[in-house]
Design a protein around this motif. Structure first.
Motif, PDB file in Angstrom:
ATOM      1  N   THR A  29     -68.369  15.762  68.625  1.00  0.00           N
ATOM      2  CA  THR A  29     -68.633  17.293  68.599  1.00  0.00           C
ATOM      3  C   THR A  29     -69.474  17.454  70.022  1.00  0.00           C
ATOM      4  N   GLY A  30     -69.989  16.556  70.582  1.00  0.00           N
ATOM      5  CA  GLY A  30     -71.143  16.763  71.674  1.00  0.00           C
ATOM      6  C   GLY A  30     -72.337  16.866  71.196  1.00  0.00           C
ATOM      7  N   VAL A  31     -73.298  16.950  72.267  1.00  0.00           N
ATOM      8  CA  VAL A  31     -74.729  17.107  71.914  1.00  0.00           C
ATOM      9  C   VAL A  31     -75.281  18.118  70.922  1.00  0.00           C
ATOM     10  N   VAL A  32     -74.614  19.154  70.993  1.00  0.00           N
ATOM     11  CA  VAL A  32     -74.849  20.553  70.323  1.00  0.00           C
ATOM     12  C   VAL A  32     -74.577  20.438  68.818  1.00  0.00           C
ATOM     13  N   GLY A  33     -73.021  20.121  68.852  1.00  0.00           N
ATOM     14  CA  GLY A  33     -72.803  19.804  67.692  1.00  0.00           C
ATOM     15  C   GLY A  33     -73.516  18.778  66.614  1.00  0.00           C
ATOM     16  N   ALA A  34     -73.844  17.946  67.502  1.00  0.00           N
ATOM     17  CA  ALA A  34     -74.388  16.748  66.956  1.00  0.00           C
ATOM     18  C   ALA A  34     -75.624  16.829  66.242  1.00  0.00           C
ATOM     19  N   ALA A  35     -76.592  17.750  67.084  1.00  0.00           N
ATOM     20  CA  ALA A  35     -77.906  18.163  66.908  1.00  0.00           C
ATOM     21  C   ALA A  35     -77.996  19.340  65.742  1.00  0.00           C
ATOM     22  N   VAL A  36     -76.985  20.056  65.776  1.00  0.00           N
ATOM     23  CA  VAL A  36     -76.795  21.140  64.729  1.00  0.00           C
ATOM     24  C   VAL A  36     -76.533  20.328  63.336  1.00  0.00           C
ATOM     25  N   ILE A  37     -75.758  19.564  63.059  1.00  0.00           N
ATOM     26  CA  ILE A  37     -75.339  18.914  61.916  1.00  0.00           C
ATOM     27  C   ILE A  37     -76.410  17.981  61.603  1.00  0.00           C
ATOM     28  N   SER A  38     -76.870  17.065  62.236  1.00  0.00           N
ATOM     29  CA  SER A  38     -78.028  16.239  61.722  1.00  0.00           C
ATOM     30  C   SER A  38     -79.409  17.044  61.707  1.00  0.00           C
ATOM     31  N   SER A  39     -79.716  17.977  62.326  1.00  0.00           N
ATOM     32  CA  SER A  39     -80.921  18.584  62.187  1.00  0.00           C
ATOM     33  C   SER A  39     -80.746  19.609  60.699  1.00  0.00           C
ATOM     34  N   LEU A  40     -79.626  20.010  60.524  1.00  0.00           N
ATOM     35  CA  LEU A  40     -79.465  20.935  59.145  1.00  0.00           C
ATOM     36  C   LEU A  40     -79.550  19.750  57.929  1.00  0.00           C
ATOM     37  N   LEU A  41     -79.058  18.654  58.219  1.00  0.00           N
ATOM     38  CA  LEU A  41     -79.159  17.614  57.011  1.00  0.00           C
ATOM     39  C   LEU A  41     -80.631  17.274  56.857  1.00  0.00           C
ATOM     40  N   PHE A  42     -81.321  17.032  58.115  1.00  0.00           N
ATOM     41  CA  PHE A  42     -82.535  16.846  58.209  1.00  0.00           C
ATOM     42  C   PHE A  42     -83.322  17.740  57.347  1.00  0.00           C
ATOM     43  N   ALA A  43     -83.097  19.136  57.706  1.00  0.00           N
ATOM     44  CA  ALA A  43     -83.884  19.984  56.700  1.00  0.00           C
ATOM     45  C   ALA A  43     -83.683  20.144  55.283  1.00  0.00           C
ATOM     46  N   PHE A  44     -82.327  20.010  54.977  1.00  0.00           N
ATOM     47  CA  PHE A  44     -81.884  20.174  53.503  1.00  0.00           C
ATOM     48  C   PHE A  44     -82.704  18.968  52.847  1.00  0.00           C
ATOM     49  N   ILE A  45     -82.592  17.891  53.299  1.00  0.00           N
ATOM     50  CA  ILE A  45     -83.264  16.771  52.772  1.00  0.00           C
ATOM     51  C   ILE A  45     -84.557  17.004  52.249  1.00  0.00           C
ATOM     52  N   HIS A  46     -85.201  17.772  52.763  1.00  0.00           N
ATOM     53  CA  HIS A  46     -86.669  18.165  52.773  1.00  0.00           C
ATOM     54  C   HIS A  46     -87.052  19.000  51.261  1.00  0.00           C
ATOM     55  N   ALA A  47     -85.499  19.531  51.145  1.00  0.00           N
ATOM     56  CA  ALA A  47     -85.999  20.600  49.652  1.00  0.00           C
ATOM     57  C   ALA A  47     -86.931  21.552  49.933  1.00  0.00           C
ATOM     58  N   ASP A  48     -86.669  22.125  51.161  1.00  0.00           N
ATOM     59  CA  ASP A  48     -87.737  23.377  51.138  1.00  0.00           C
ATOM     60  C   ASP A  48     -87.095  24.460  51.869  1.00  0.00           C
ATOM     61  N   SER A  49     -87.650  25.834  51.519  1.00  0.00           N
ATOM     62  CA  SER A  49     -86.956  26.909  52.045  1.00  0.00           C
ATOM     63  C   SER A  49     -87.036  27.092  53.397  1.00  0.00           C
ATOM     64  N   HIS A  50     -87.921  26.300  54.329  1.00  0.00           N
ATOM     65  CA  HIS A  50     -88.037  26.585  55.499  1.00  0.00           C
ATOM     66  C   HIS A  50     -87.011  25.700  56.531  1.00  0.00           C
ATOM     67  N   ILE A  51     -85.768  26.312  56.306  1.00  0.00           N
ATOM     68  CA  ILE A  51     -84.634  25.392  57.055  1.00  0.00           C
ATOM     69  C   ILE A  51     -84.896  25.478  58.599  1.00  0.00           C
ATOM     70  N   LEU A  52     -85.026  26.819  59.032  1.00  0.00           N
ATOM     71  CA  LEU A  52     -85.165  26.878  60.452  1.00  0.00           C
ATOM     72  C   LEU A  52     -86.308  26.026  61.087  1.00  0.00           C
ATOM     73  N   LEU A  53     -87.570  25.778  60.184  1.00  0.00           N
ATOM     74  CA  LEU A  53     -88.741  25.279  60.815  1.00  0.00           C
ATOM     75  C   LEU A  53     -88.153  23.573  60.917  1.00  0.00           C
ATOM     76  N   TYR A  54     -87.590  23.113  59.820  1.00  0.00           N
ATOM     77  CA  TYR A  54     -87.241  21.634  59.906  1.00  0.00           C
ATOM     78  C   TYR A  54     -86.020  21.343  60.820  1.00  0.00           C
ATOM     79  N   SER A  55     -85.286  22.253  60.993  1.00  0.00           N
ATOM     80  CA  SER A  55     -84.136  22.140  62.050  1.00  0.00           C
ATOM     81  C   SER A  55     -84.504  22.146  63.367  1.00  0.00           C
ATOM     82  N   SER A  56     -85.386  23.075  63.829  1.00  0.00           N
ATOM     83  CA  SER A  56     -86.070  23.205  65.015  1.00  0.00           C
ATOM     84  C   SER A  56     -86.849  21.743  65.311  1.00  0.00           C
ATOM     85  N   MET A  57     -87.394  21.219  64.566  1.00  0.00           N
ATOM     86  CA  MET A  57     -87.960  19.845  64.814  1.00  0.00           C
ATOM     87  C   MET A  57     -87.055  18.655  64.981  1.00  0.00           C
ATOM     88  N   GLY A  58     -85.882  18.699  64.126  1.00  0.00           N
ATOM     89  CA  GLY A  58     -84.794  17.905  64.345  1.00  0.00           C
ATOM     90  C   GLY A  58     -83.985  18.035  65.919  1.00  0.00           C
TER      91      GLY A  58
END
Length: 217
Positions: free
Chosen positions: A154-183
């Protein structure tokens, strides 16, 4: 050869899954009077073993993509970007928190973070999971395996979006944007140096700093 290429990613993912669920099994066989201790120390054992297994797997890595086949930055740069990345992660977290609180109406405190801090305050040895073992495992899973897999697809952006969202969801927290930004920051560090040690350093330093700042404020 194709089968061998898949060995390391699958082994890392399986190690992560086992590390997550092993404490539950330990809890199931523990005496009722020691349920909390069994969960805490079972988790410490499970995450420590999981991180060590991943480090060994990484040394024998069969992962092949544009990132792993590229030349890694010198160790001096890896450490430097690890330090810079810590500041970048804090900046991203600050901006994400403002957006979540001002535009989305979310509370600034993370329930996941607060629960971890409460656990550490009662069981100090649990700090080893939050500060070291969990960051190591998460970087291998979400950056080296997942981000690396999608990087060529998918390229760097697509890969970052997918992996960062999964990273956020695995933390089971409502702060999806917070964890995604770190990802996103950790993904950038991996691409920048072509070395998974860089986001691991930043992740470890960030988690440790957050815990210490909250415990001793």
């Amino acid at each position: 050869m194709k089968k061998r290429i898949k060995e390391t990613p699958i082994s890392i993912l399986l190690t992560y899954i086992v590390a997550q669920f092993l404490p539950v099994l330990i809890l199931a066989i523990a005496p009722k009077t020691y349920q909390t201790e069994a969960l805490i120390y079972g988790s410490i054992f499970s995450f420590t073993a999981g991180a060590l297994v991943m480090l060994v797997l990484n040394r024998k890595s069969t992962i092949r993509n544009s990132l792993t086949l590229s030349t890694s930055a010198p160790w001096k740069e890896v450490v430097m970007w690890g330090l810079i990345g810590t500041l970048m992660a804090f900046a991203a977290q600050f901006i994400a928190t403002l957006i979540e609180s001002q535009l989305l109406g979310l509370t600034m405190e993370s329930a996941n973070t607060q629960n971890l801090l409460l656990t550490i305050s009662k069981y100090p040895y649990y700090l080893i999971i939050v500060s070291i073992m969990a960051p190591i495992m998460e970087e291998f899973v979400f950056r080296k395996v997942i981000f690396g897999f999608f990087y060529d697809l998918t390229g760097v952006v697509g890969a970052a979006v997918i992996s960062s969202l999964l990273f956020a969801f695995i933390h089971a927290d409502s702060h999806i944007l917070l964890y995604s930004s770190m990802g996103f920051v950790f993904s950038y560090l991996y691409v920048k140096t072509k070395n998974i040690a860089t986001p691991i350093i930043a992740h470890v330093l960030m988690n440790t700093s957050v815990v210490l700042l909250n415990l001793f404020q």
